[in-house]
Scaffold this active site. Structure first.
Site, PDB file in Angstrom:
ATOM      1  N   ASP A  72       7.268  -5.542  13.880  1.00 49.13           N
ATOM      2  CA  ASP A  72       6.986  -4.544  14.856  1.00 49.13           C
ATOM      3  C   ASP A  72       7.046  -4.901  16.237  1.00 49.13           C
ATOM      4  OD1 ASP A  72       7.431  -2.071  13.395  1.00 49.13           O
ATOM      5  OD2 ASP A  72       5.566  -2.361  12.457  1.00 49.13           O
ATOM      6  N   TYR A 110      10.716  -9.297   9.712  1.00 46.75           N
ATOM      7  CA  TYR A 110      10.438  -8.312  10.374  1.00 46.75           C
ATOM      8  C   TYR A 110       9.360  -8.022  11.361  1.00 46.75           C
ATOM      9  CZ  TYR A 110      10.151  -3.538  11.606  1.00 46.75           C
ATOM     10  OH  TYR A 110      10.083  -2.334  12.321  1.00 46.75           O
ATOM     11  N   ARG A 166      20.084  -7.159   6.269  1.00 46.35           N
ATOM     12  CA  ARG A 166      20.843  -5.951   6.177  1.00 46.35           C
ATOM     13  C   ARG A 166      21.302  -5.480   7.740  1.00 46.35           C
ATOM     14  NH1 ARG A 166      22.356  -4.222   1.425  1.00 46.35           N
ATOM     15  NH2 ARG A 166      21.978  -2.036   1.744  1.00 46.35           N
ATOM     16  N   ARG A 216      -1.517  10.699   0.870  1.00 44.97           N
ATOM     17  CA  ARG A 216      -2.490  11.138   1.557  1.00 44.97           C
ATOM     18  C   ARG A 216      -2.968  12.286   0.559  1.00 44.97           C
ATOM     19  NH1 ARG A 216      -0.104  10.401   7.470  1.00 44.97           N
ATOM     20  NH2 ARG A 216      -0.492   8.280   7.548  1.00 44.97           N
ATOM     21  N   GLU A 270      22.388   7.314   9.859  1.00 41.37           N
ATOM     22  CA  GLU A 270      21.906   5.874   9.788  1.00 41.37           C
ATOM     23  C   GLU A 270      22.579   5.390   8.235  1.00 41.37           C
ATOM     24  OE1 GLU A 270      18.239   4.826  11.560  1.00 41.37           O
ATOM     25  OE2 GLU A 270      18.259   2.911   9.776  1.00 41.37           O
ATOM     26  N   ARG A 284      18.846   8.246   6.727  1.00 40.26           N
ATOM     27  CA  ARG A 284      18.248   9.078   7.391  1.00 40.26           C
ATOM     28  C   ARG A 284      19.137   9.598   8.596  1.00 40.26           C
ATOM     29  NH1 ARG A 284      13.913   5.186  10.511  1.00 40.26           N
ATOM     30  NH2 ARG A 284      15.329   3.856  11.090  1.00 40.26           N
ATOM     31  N   ARG A 306       0.850  -0.948   0.106  1.00 35.72           N
ATOM     32  CA  ARG A 306       0.074  -0.049  -0.131  1.00 35.72           C
ATOM     33  C   ARG A 306       0.917   1.286  -0.010  1.00 35.72           C
ATOM     34  NH1 ARG A 306      -3.116   1.276   4.394  1.00 35.72           N
ATOM     35  NH2 ARG A 306      -1.432   0.382   5.622  1.00 35.72           N
TER      36      ARG A 306
HETATM   37  C1  LIG Z   1      16.196  -0.170  12.948  1.00 30.87           C
HETATM   38  C2  LIG Z   1      14.946  -0.857  13.576  1.00 30.87           C
HETATM   39  C3  LIG Z   1      13.936   0.152  13.737  1.00 30.87           C
HETATM   40  C4  LIG Z   1      12.678  -0.394  14.315  1.00 30.87           C
HETATM   41  N1  LIG Z   1      11.863   0.471  14.802  1.00 30.87           N
HETATM   42  C5  LIG Z   1      10.750   0.005  15.220  1.00 30.87           C
HETATM   43  C6  LIG Z   1       9.807   0.921  15.339  1.00 30.87           C
HETATM   44  O1  LIG Z   1       9.674   2.256  15.171  1.00 30.87           O
HETATM   45  N2  LIG Z   1       8.402   0.311  16.005  1.00 30.87           N
HETATM   46  C7  LIG Z   1       8.284  -0.835  16.181  1.00 30.87           C
HETATM   47  O2  LIG Z   1       7.038  -1.248  16.429  1.00 30.87           O
HETATM   48  N3  LIG Z   1       9.123  -1.773  16.089  1.00 30.87           N
HETATM   49  C8  LIG Z   1      10.257  -1.170  15.499  1.00 30.87           C
HETATM   50  N4  LIG Z   1      11.279  -2.228  15.218  1.00 30.87           N
HETATM   51  C9  LIG Z   1      11.253  -3.422  15.637  1.00 30.87           C
HETATM   52  C10 LIG Z   1      11.796  -3.969  16.987  1.00 30.87           C
HETATM   53  O3  LIG Z   1      12.998  -3.802  17.223  1.00 30.87           O
HETATM   54  C11 LIG Z   1      11.499  -5.708  17.186  1.00 30.87           C
HETATM   55  O4  LIG Z   1      10.017  -5.870  17.195  1.00 30.87           O
HETATM   56  C12 LIG Z   1      11.954  -6.196  18.358  1.00 30.87           C
HETATM   57  O5  LIG Z   1      13.322  -5.880  18.622  1.00 30.87           O
HETATM   58  C13 LIG Z   1      11.864  -7.645  18.396  1.00 30.87           C
HETATM   59  O6  LIG Z   1      12.132  -8.158  19.689  1.00 30.87           O
HETATM   60  P1  LIG Z   1      12.938  -9.795  19.932  1.00 30.87           P
HETATM   61  O7  LIG Z   1      13.077  -9.966  21.381  1.00 30.87           O
HETATM   62  O8  LIG Z   1      11.861 -10.767  18.839  1.00 30.87           O
HETATM   63  O9  LIG Z   1      14.234  -9.366  19.071  1.00 30.87           O
HETATM   64  P2  LIG Z   1      15.635  -8.637  19.530  1.00 30.87           P
HETATM   65  O10 LIG Z   1      15.098  -7.333  20.143  1.00 30.87           O
HETATM   66  O11 LIG Z   1      16.492  -8.747  18.449  1.00 30.87           O
HETATM   67  O12 LIG Z   1      16.008  -9.310  21.034  1.00 30.87           O
HETATM   68  C14 LIG Z   1      16.754 -10.582  20.627  1.00 30.87           C
HETATM   69  C15 LIG Z   1      17.890 -10.695  21.614  1.00 30.87           C
HETATM   70  O13 LIG Z   1      18.514 -11.958  21.734  1.00 30.87           O
HETATM   71  C16 LIG Z   1      19.963 -12.043  22.293  1.00 30.87           C
HETATM   72  N5  LIG Z   1      20.467 -13.108  21.436  1.00 30.87           N
HETATM   73  C17 LIG Z   1      20.575 -13.429  20.238  1.00 30.87           C
HETATM   74  N6  LIG Z   1      21.431 -14.377  20.186  1.00 30.87           N
HETATM   75  C18 LIG Z   1      21.725 -14.837  21.306  1.00 30.87           C
HETATM   76  C19 LIG Z   1      22.588 -16.129  21.838  1.00 30.87           C
HETATM   77  N7  LIG Z   1      22.905 -16.830  21.042  1.00 30.87           N
HETATM   78  N8  LIG Z   1      22.703 -16.340  23.184  1.00 30.87           N
HETATM   79  C20 LIG Z   1      22.133 -15.126  23.810  1.00 30.87           C
HETATM   80  N9  LIG Z   1      21.595 -14.079  23.485  1.00 30.87           N
HETATM   81  C21 LIG Z   1      21.222 -13.871  22.298  1.00 30.87           C
HETATM   82  C22 LIG Z   1      20.397 -10.641  21.522  1.00 30.87           C
HETATM   83  O14 LIG Z   1      21.203  -9.994  22.141  1.00 30.87           O
HETATM   84  C23 LIG Z   1      18.989  -9.930  21.764  1.00 30.87           C
HETATM   85  O15 LIG Z   1      19.166  -9.114  22.698  1.00 30.87           O
HETATM   86  C24 LIG Z   1      12.544  -1.925  14.759  1.00 30.87           C
HETATM   87  C25 LIG Z   1      13.521  -2.628  14.170  1.00 30.87           C
HETATM   88  C26 LIG Z   1      14.790  -2.279  13.770  1.00 30.87           C
HETATM   89  C27 LIG Z   1      15.931  -3.234  13.424  1.00 30.87           C
END
Ligand SMILES: Cc1cc2nc3c(=O)[nH]c(=O)nc-3n(C[C@H](O)[C@H](O)[C@H](O)COP(=O)(O)OP(=O)(O)OC[C@H]3O[C@@H](n4cnc5c(N)ncnc54)[C@H](O)[C@@H]3O)c2cc1C
Length: 385
Positions: free
Chosen positions: A352, A350, A251, A179, A302, A281, A175
């Site tokens: 959120d 990916y 990436r 706007r 970034e 950005r 989408r």
């Molecule tokens: C640049 C960016 C911007 C974003 N902006 C937004 C936003 O504006 N709004 C939004 O809603 N979402 C956003 N997100 C998404 C958000 O970051 C994710 O939804 C969230 O981080 C997912 O949580 P998670 O626990 O699945 O993963 P993660 O936050 O990646 O946590 C995984 C954890 O596992 C640990 N780990 C990995 N492997 C191992 C291992 N072998 N042993 C021990 N520990 C380990 C890592 O260190 C990490 O701390 C963004 C993501 C990115 C990349």
């Protein structure tokens, strides 16, 4: 019900939310994370010099339509109103993003009303010869035409994904948010806000339970599983299998941090749409907390590039090649015992934050049901492919 011992790999949102739900239901939870802090990629911390709350792994704005998830996060943090208003610099001017009536009028030097602008874009700009867009480029040309596509989407996409928009699937731009009014709120969701004391403080609240033990600076090894009834793994799926079949493509981002005395750009996020500017950005972190006042400022330039073995994996690429490899890892995972793959890295998607929390709550619920029925927990509770 017998108390189970669960190991969560990762103290990000996935590990914290699932761990909390299991602990609430009488189970013992140990969480390991290889980093020195909790919070995963949502981690925020105050800069020692300016006191600005910095989004260490890139800007995070909470937005959702899911009321249960909104209520959940509000239990652990005081959310203050925040509207994401993104600007973009292109062709020597600053415009509003997503493309809105202001962007269109400014870009074409006109003073159109909504219906005039709609007719102008759909009849004069959009490439209506493209009936069934096959690529990102065709999709953009079909909806907004060459001029807006080249100013706002083409260069940015090349920088973000490292390939030409003609090589990316049309689905990336399902989408196109255009706007025909002056609304400059980046997101469409019903709930939007920022935790007053940052995301790490919120996640600390989720982890604050007597049956949860967190061990930082601790990298998961498969031999650790022996001490637990089950593992929830939010690390990289290919990493769990020691990358034996190869690496899933990601990436990564490089943040060039700089400080400024005063207000550097007047907004939280300024995109750079042109390919000749090497970064995508600049984020100025103090604007994510408009209720705070700071003299100094912390900004991130970034840059996006292909992730190497030692880089932080940020965005899964999920093109044809990666999906084929993902298929192979999923086959392996489906044969693994006593482990469930969760979160953005464990499922190579990916996600959120609101989706991460929704999936984590659902996964915990399904896992608790399976435990109470004496069934084994499955490697995936969501569809990954
Ligand atoms: C640049 C960016 C911007 C974003 N902006 C937004 C936003 O504006 N709004 C939004 O809603 N979402 C956003 N997100 C998404 C958000 O970051 C994710 O939804 C969230 O981080 C997912 O949580 P998670 O626990 O699945 O993963 P993660 O936050 O990646 O946590 C995984 C954890 O596992 C640990 N780990 C990995 N492997 C191992 C291992 N072998 N042993 C021990 N520990 C380990 C890592 O260190 C990490 O701390 C963004 C993501 C990115 C990349």
């Amino acid at each position: 019900m017998k108390t189970r011992q669960f190991l969560m790999v990762g103290a990000g949102l996935s590990g914290a939310v699932i761990g909390r739900e299991l602990a609430e239901h009488g189970h013992e939870v140990t969480i390991v994370d290889s980093r020195s802090h909790i919070g995963g990629n949502c981690h925020t911390e105050r800069d020692a010099d300016t006191d600005v709350m910095v989004h260490v792994y890139g800007p995070h704005i909470f937005h959702t339509d899911d009321e249960e998830v909104w209520n959940y996060v509000n239990r652990y943090a005081n959310f203050l109103p925040y509207k994401n208003r993104v600007k973009t610099t292109s062709k020597g001017q600053v415009f509003s993003l997503p493309v809105n009536l202001h962007t269109i009028n400014q870009f074409f030097g006109k003073t159109m009303r909504p219906d005039e602008a709609h007719a102008f874009i759909t009849q004069e700009q959009a490439d209506t010869s493209i009936a069934d867009p096959q690529s990102f480029e065709e999709q953009a040309m079909r909806f907004v035409g060459r001029d807006l596509y080249e100013a706002f989407f083409k260069g940015y996409t090349i920088k973000q994904w490292g390939c030409h928009p003609s090589e990316l699937p049309a689905s990336i731009l399902k989408r196109l948010p255009v706007r025909f009014n002056y609304d400059d709120n980046y997101f469409f969701h019903k709930f939007q806000g920022m935790p007053e004391n940052g995301y790490t403080d919120m996640i600390a609240g989720i982890l604050d339970h007597p049956s949860i033990t967190v061990k930082l600076n601790t990298t998961f090894e498969r031999s650790m599983s022996d001490e637990f009834d089950h593992v929830f793994y939010s690390g990289p799926l290919d990493g769990y299998f020691d990358y034996e079949l190869g690496r899933l493509g990601y990436r990564t981002l490089d943040f060039e941090r700089f400080t400024y005395d005063g207000d550097y750009q007047g907004c939280a996020v300024m995109n750079y749409g042109e390919e000749k500017v090497p970064y995508t950005r600049i984020t100025e972190h103090k604007h994510f907390a408009p209720w705070e006042a700071h003299d100094g400022s912390v900004c991130y330039r970034e840059f996006s590039r292909a992730a190497g073995p030692d880089d932080i994996p940020y965005y899964p690429i999920r093109q044809v090649k990666e999906k084929a490899l993902l298929n192979e890892y999923v086959e392996r995972a489906n044969k693994a015992q006593n482990v469930t793959f969760v979160g953005r890295l464990g499922t190579y998607r990916y996600l959120d934050m609101d989706v991460t929390i929704r999936e984590s709550l659902d996964t915990a619920k399904a896992a608790l049901e399976a435990v109470s029925e004496g069934k084994a927990l499955t490697p995936f509770f969501v569809s990954v492919l």
